[in-house]
Design a protein around this motif. Structure first.
Motif, PDB file in Angstrom:
ATOM      1  N   TYR A 108     -36.860  37.885   8.612  1.00  0.00           N
ATOM      2  CA  TYR A 108     -36.770  38.343   7.223  1.00  0.00           C
ATOM      3  C   TYR A 108     -38.057  39.083   6.891  1.00  0.00           C
ATOM      4  O   TYR A 108     -38.932  39.244   7.739  1.00  0.00           O
ATOM      5  N   TRP A 109     -38.176  39.560   5.672  1.00  0.00           N
ATOM      6  CA  TRP A 109     -39.298  40.418   5.315  1.00  0.00           C
ATOM      7  C   TRP A 109     -40.658  39.730   5.484  1.00  0.00           C
ATOM      8  O   TRP A 109     -41.683  40.400   5.633  1.00  0.00           O
ATOM      9  N   GLY A 110     -40.691  38.407   5.469  1.00  0.00           N
ATOM     10  CA  GLY A 110     -41.973  37.711   5.569  1.00  0.00           C
ATOM     11  C   GLY A 110     -42.369  37.314   6.971  1.00  0.00           C
ATOM     12  O   GLY A 110     -43.466  36.814   7.186  1.00  0.00           O
ATOM     13  N   GLY A 111     -41.477  37.518   7.944  1.00  0.00           N
ATOM     14  CA  GLY A 111     -41.780  37.119   9.314  1.00  0.00           C
ATOM     15  C   GLY A 111     -40.529  36.612  10.016  1.00  0.00           C
ATOM     16  O   GLY A 111     -39.409  36.991   9.670  1.00  0.00           O
ATOM     17  N   THR A 112     -40.713  35.737  10.970  1.00  0.00           N
ATOM     18  CA  THR A 112     -39.611  35.148  11.718  1.00  0.00           C
ATOM     19  C   THR A 112     -39.659  33.633  11.606  1.00  0.00           C
ATOM     20  O   THR A 112     -40.662  33.006  11.969  1.00  0.00           O
ATOM     21  N   ILE A 113     -38.572  33.066  11.095  1.00  0.00           N
ATOM     22  CA  ILE A 113     -38.466  31.612  10.988  1.00  0.00           C
ATOM     23  C   ILE A 113     -37.848  31.087  12.282  1.00  0.00           C
ATOM     24  O   ILE A 113     -36.796  31.560  12.709  1.00  0.00           O
ATOM     25  N   VAL A 114     -38.508  30.118  12.890  1.00  0.00           N
ATOM     26  CA  VAL A 114     -38.001  29.495  14.116  1.00  0.00           C
ATOM     27  C   VAL A 114     -37.922  27.982  13.863  1.00  0.00           C
ATOM     28  O   VAL A 114     -38.889  27.253  14.103  1.00  0.00           O
ATOM     29  N   PRO A 115     -36.798  27.488  13.370  1.00  0.00           N
ATOM     30  CA  PRO A 115     -36.683  26.054  13.121  1.00  0.00           C
ATOM     31  C   PRO A 115     -36.743  25.266  14.434  1.00  0.00           C
ATOM     32  O   PRO A 115     -36.132  25.650  15.422  1.00  0.00           O
ATOM     33  N   THR A 116     -37.487  24.195  14.427  1.00  0.00           N
ATOM     34  CA  THR A 116     -37.630  23.363  15.612  1.00  0.00           C
ATOM     35  C   THR A 116     -37.279  21.915  15.262  1.00  0.00           C
ATOM     36  O   THR A 116     -37.122  21.564  14.086  1.00  0.00           O
ATOM     37  N   ALA A 117     -37.160  21.094  16.278  1.00  0.00           N
ATOM     38  CA  ALA A 117     -36.840  19.679  16.080  1.00  0.00           C
ATOM     39  C   ALA A 117     -37.462  18.884  17.208  1.00  0.00           C
ATOM     40  O   ALA A 117     -37.637  19.382  18.324  1.00  0.00           O
ATOM     41  N   GLN A 118     -37.793  17.611  16.915  1.00  0.00           N
ATOM     42  CA  GLN A 118     -38.344  16.762  17.967  1.00  0.00           C
ATOM     43  C   GLN A 118     -38.212  15.293  17.588  1.00  0.00           C
ATOM     44  O   GLN A 118     -38.128  14.931  16.408  1.00  0.00           O
ATOM     45  N   PRO A 157     -44.739  32.591  13.608  1.00  0.00           N
ATOM     46  CA  PRO A 157     -43.541  31.827  13.216  1.00  0.00           C
ATOM     47  C   PRO A 157     -43.787  30.403  12.727  1.00  0.00           C
ATOM     48  O   PRO A 157     -43.161  29.986  11.737  1.00  0.00           O
ATOM     49  N   PRO A 158     -44.683  29.600  13.359  1.00  0.00           N
ATOM     50  CA  PRO A 158     -44.851  28.227  12.846  1.00  0.00           C
ATOM     51  C   PRO A 158     -45.265  28.155  11.389  1.00  0.00           C
ATOM     52  O   PRO A 158     -44.890  27.213  10.676  1.00  0.00           O
ATOM     53  N   PHE A 159     -46.013  29.163  10.909  1.00  0.00           N
ATOM     54  CA  PHE A 159     -46.498  29.116   9.528  1.00  0.00           C
ATOM     55  C   PHE A 159     -45.398  29.412   8.507  1.00  0.00           C
ATOM     56  O   PHE A 159     -45.551  29.083   7.329  1.00  0.00           O
ATOM     57  N   VAL A 160     -44.313  30.060   8.939  1.00  0.00           N
ATOM     58  CA  VAL A 160     -43.201  30.301   8.016  1.00  0.00           C
ATOM     59  C   VAL A 160     -41.994  29.456   8.399  1.00  0.00           C
ATOM     60  O   VAL A 160     -40.901  29.680   7.898  1.00  0.00           O
ATOM     61  N   SER A 161     -42.196  28.492   9.281  1.00  0.00           N
ATOM     62  CA  SER A 161     -41.097  27.646   9.740  1.00  0.00           C
ATOM     63  C   SER A 161     -41.292  26.190   9.333  1.00  0.00           C
ATOM     64  O   SER A 161     -40.674  25.285   9.893  1.00  0.00           O
ATOM     65  N   MET A 162     -42.155  25.954   8.381  1.00  0.00           N
ATOM     66  CA  MET A 162     -42.436  24.587   7.945  1.00  0.00           C
ATOM     67  C   MET A 162     -42.252  24.477   6.438  1.00  0.00           C
ATOM     68  O   MET A 162     -42.201  25.477   5.723  1.00  0.00           O
ATOM     69  N   TRP A 163     -42.103  23.255   5.976  1.00  0.00           N
ATOM     70  CA  TRP A 163     -42.035  23.033   4.536  1.00  0.00           C
ATOM     71  C   TRP A 163     -43.452  23.123   3.986  1.00  0.00           C
ATOM     72  O   TRP A 163     -44.376  22.456   4.462  1.00  0.00           O
ATOM     73  N   ARG A 164     -43.626  23.973   2.967  1.00  0.00           N
ATOM     74  CA  ARG A 164     -44.949  24.154   2.358  1.00  0.00           C
ATOM     75  C   ARG A 164     -44.922  23.618   0.924  1.00  0.00           C
ATOM     76  O   ARG A 164     -43.891  23.626   0.258  1.00  0.00           O
ATOM     77  N   ASP A 165     -46.079  23.229   0.438  1.00  0.00           N
ATOM     78  CA  ASP A 165     -46.163  22.709  -0.930  1.00  0.00           C
ATOM     79  C   ASP A 165     -45.695  23.724  -1.963  1.00  0.00           C
ATOM     80  O   ASP A 165     -45.199  23.358  -3.028  1.00  0.00           O
ATOM     81  N   MET A 166     -45.838  25.014  -1.643  1.00  0.00           N
ATOM     82  CA  MET A 166     -45.453  26.042  -2.614  1.00  0.00           C
ATOM     83  C   MET A 166     -43.949  26.079  -2.845  1.00  0.00           C
ATOM     84  O   MET A 166     -43.480  26.679  -3.818  1.00  0.00           O
ATOM     85  N   ASN A 167     -43.161  25.418  -1.981  1.00  0.00           N
ATOM     86  CA  ASN A 167     -41.720  25.354  -2.227  1.00  0.00           C
ATOM     87  C   ASN A 167     -41.403  24.689  -3.564  1.00  0.00           C
ATOM     88  O   ASN A 167     -40.380  24.989  -4.181  1.00  0.00           O
ATOM     89  N   ALA A 168     -42.266  23.764  -3.975  1.00  0.00           N
ATOM     90  CA  ALA A 168     -42.052  23.105  -5.260  1.00  0.00           C
ATOM     91  C   ALA A 168     -42.131  24.108  -6.410  1.00  0.00           C
ATOM     92  O   ALA A 168     -41.417  23.986  -7.413  1.00  0.00           O
ATOM     93  N   PHE A 169     -42.986  25.125  -6.278  1.00  0.00           N
ATOM     94  CA  PHE A 169     -43.092  26.168  -7.297  1.00  0.00           C
ATOM     95  C   PHE A 169     -41.922  27.149  -7.201  1.00  0.00           C
ATOM     96  O   PHE A 169     -41.334  27.533  -8.213  1.00  0.00           O
ATOM     97  N   THR A 170     -41.584  27.552  -5.983  1.00  0.00           N
ATOM     98  CA  THR A 170     -40.473  28.480  -5.790  1.00  0.00           C
ATOM     99  C   THR A 170     -39.178  27.893  -6.326  1.00  0.00           C
ATOM    100  O   THR A 170     -38.337  28.602  -6.886  1.00  0.00           O
TER     101      THR A 170
END
Length: 218
Positions: A55-65, A155-168
């Motif tokens: 997407y316009w902000g980068g590439t999201i690569v969801p991971t799991a472990q 990708p890892p920086f745009v593939s995680m839950w960030r605190d700013m999601n609460a504002f968005t």
């Protein structure tokens, strides 16, 4: 999305162990859970490949472990014993967590191993909306003070839950900008560090961005 996968069974006194010819016949919850862990790791590999989103902000690569394995209690104290598998899954914005939970249930079902799967933690993620002016202000400040164009985040920086999601989530435009991380050389932990010079530069970018936004507010 975080899941607890409870694999049930009984740990017999070792001289009386009788595993049977199939995985499902093994009463030991920990040995059965080992097969579930391998299947989860295989699922996570395929999940990471298929769920990527550019997407316009980068590439999201969801991971799991798998993050942790626990016993339900001290040995030989329960009629039914469990091996708890704690599984952490990062999901795309807009993805239904119940669909992911059902996929994990299918992984266990294909093994024929009885599991109880419980979602114990979920945070919805978002892609920033209405943040164009903020992004432009940060880019301009970065170029002016750092002297180079602002590159897309890894990708890892745009593939995680960030605190700013609460504002968005409540319609407040929010983005993330910070100093680059560098290899940390003082321990063997493989951590990253931030230099004092980079912290100072970022503080200046923040200040210039704030001045730009406040100076152009209508």
């Amino acid at each position: 999305l975080r899941l607890r996968i409870a694999v049930s069974g009984r740990v017999l006194y070792t001289p009386f162990v009788a595993r049977g010819p199939r995985i499902q016949d093994n009463p030991n919850p920990y040995e059965k859970a080992a097969h579930v862990v391998v299947a989860l790791e295989q699922w996570a590999r395929a999940y990471q490949e298929r769920e990527q989103l550019e997407y316009w902000g980068g590439t999201i690569v969801p991971t799991a472990q798998v993050q942790e394995l626990r016993a339900s209690g001290p040995l030989f104290t329960e009629a039914e014993e469990y091996c708890y598998i704690y599984f952490d899954v990062r999901i795309l914005p807009g993805r239904d967590p119940l669909d992911i939970q059902q996929e994990i249930r299918s992984v266990a079902d294909r093994l024929g191993i009885k599991c109880e799967i419980t979602a114990y933690d979920y945070h919805r993620c978002y892609i920033a909306e209405g943040a164009e002016s903020l992004i432009e202000a940060v880019k301009n400040a970065h170029v002016q003070l750092i002297g180079s164009d602002l590159t897309p985040p890894a990708p890892p920086f745009v593939s995680m839950w960030r605190d700013m999601n609460a504002f968005t989530a409540v319609g407040i435009p929010s983005i993330c900008y910070g100093p680059p991380s560098r290899p940390e050389t003082h321990t063997m932990g493989g951590y990253s560090s931030v230099s004092i010079a980079d912290l100072l530069s970022v503080a200046k970018v923040y200040a210039l961005t704030a001045a730009s936004i406040c100076g152009t507010a209508g």
